[in-house]
Design a protein around this motif. Structure first.
Motif, short mmCIF file in Angstrom:
data_model
loop_
_atom_site.label_atom_id
_atom_site.label_comp_id
_atom_site.label_asym_id
_atom_site.label_seq_id
_atom_site.Cartn_x
_atom_site.Cartn_y
_atom_site.Cartn_z
N UNK A 34 0.84 -1.21 0.00
CA UNK A 34 0.00 0.00 0.00
C UNK A 34 0.87 1.25 0.00
N UNK A 35 1.90 1.27 0.84
CA UNK A 35 2.78 2.44 0.90
C UNK A 35 3.56 2.62 -0.40
N UNK A 36 3.92 1.53 -1.04
CA UNK A 36 4.61 1.62 -2.33
C UNK A 36 3.73 2.27 -3.38
N UNK A 37 2.46 1.87 -3.42
CA UNK A 37 1.53 2.47 -4.38
C UNK A 37 1.31 3.95 -4.05
N UNK A 38 1.09 4.26 -2.78
CA UNK A 38 0.86 5.65 -2.38
C UNK A 38 2.08 6.52 -2.70
N UNK A 39 3.26 5.99 -2.49
CA UNK A 39 4.49 6.73 -2.78
C UNK A 39 4.67 6.93 -4.28
N UNK A 40 4.41 5.90 -5.05
CA UNK A 40 4.55 6.02 -6.50
C UNK A 40 3.55 7.00 -7.09
N UNK A 41 2.42 7.18 -6.41
CA UNK A 41 1.40 8.11 -6.90
C UNK A 41 1.55 9.51 -6.30
N UNK A 42 2.66 9.78 -5.62
CA UNK A 42 2.86 11.09 -5.00
C UNK A 42 2.69 12.25 -5.98
N UNK A 43 3.23 12.16 -7.20
CA UNK A 43 3.00 13.26 -8.15
C UNK A 43 1.50 13.49 -8.44
N UNK A 44 0.73 12.43 -8.44
CA UNK A 44 -0.71 12.55 -8.66
C UNK A 44 -1.37 13.28 -7.49
N UNK A 45 -1.00 12.91 -6.24
CA UNK A 45 -1.57 13.59 -5.07
C UNK A 45 -1.22 15.08 -5.11
N UNK A 46 0.00 15.38 -5.53
CA UNK A 46 0.42 16.78 -5.61
C UNK A 46 -0.38 17.53 -6.66
N UNK A 47 -0.57 16.93 -7.81
CA UNK A 47 -1.33 17.55 -8.89
C UNK A 47 -2.79 17.77 -8.48
N UNK A 48 -3.38 16.77 -7.86
CA UNK A 48 -4.78 16.89 -7.41
C UNK A 48 -4.90 18.01 -6.38
N UNK A 49 -3.98 18.06 -5.43
CA UNK A 49 -4.01 19.12 -4.40
C UNK A 49 -3.85 20.50 -5.03
N UNK A 50 -2.96 20.63 -6.00
CA UNK A 50 -2.75 21.92 -6.67
C UNK A 50 -3.99 22.35 -7.44
N UNK A 51 -4.63 21.42 -8.13
CA UNK A 51 -5.84 21.75 -8.89
C UNK A 51 -6.96 22.18 -7.96
N UNK A 52 -7.13 21.44 -6.87
CA UNK A 52 -8.17 21.80 -5.89
C UNK A 52 -7.87 23.16 -5.29
N UNK A 53 -6.61 23.41 -4.92
CA UNK A 53 -6.23 24.69 -4.32
C UNK A 53 -6.45 25.86 -5.27
N UNK A 54 -6.21 25.65 -6.55
CA UNK A 54 -6.42 26.73 -7.54
C UNK A 54 -7.89 26.98 -7.80
#
Length: 81
Positions: A34-54
């Protein structure tokens, strides 16, 4: 002598194999997956957070200066620093 002692000592592979059958190691393996998947998807979490914040800045209004240190710590740990 020494050769008899060395043959009686389990190799690290044998130890790992014997530990893999325990419930704790199954839980640990699931955690690692689970942590491996979450870590590999870190750029996606960052992108989603940036889009929501904007698009909805009020969503992050709760994140004031009291949370900066904790947020930075989480960010750095999630990036593996």
């Amino acid at each position: 002598g020494i050769s008899k002692h060395l043959t009686s000592v389990k190799s690290s592979a044998e130890l790992a194999e014997s530990e893999n059958s325990s419930p704790k190691s199954k839980l640990w393996k699931a955690y690692e997956n689970v942590m491996g998947v979450a870590t590999n998807l870190f750029p996606l979490w960052t992108l989603i957070s940036a889009i929501v914040a904007l698009n909805a800045p009020g969503t992050f209004a709760w994140f004031d200066t009291n949370w900066f240190t904790a947020g930075l710590g989480v960010l750095m740990l999630s990036m593996g620093i």
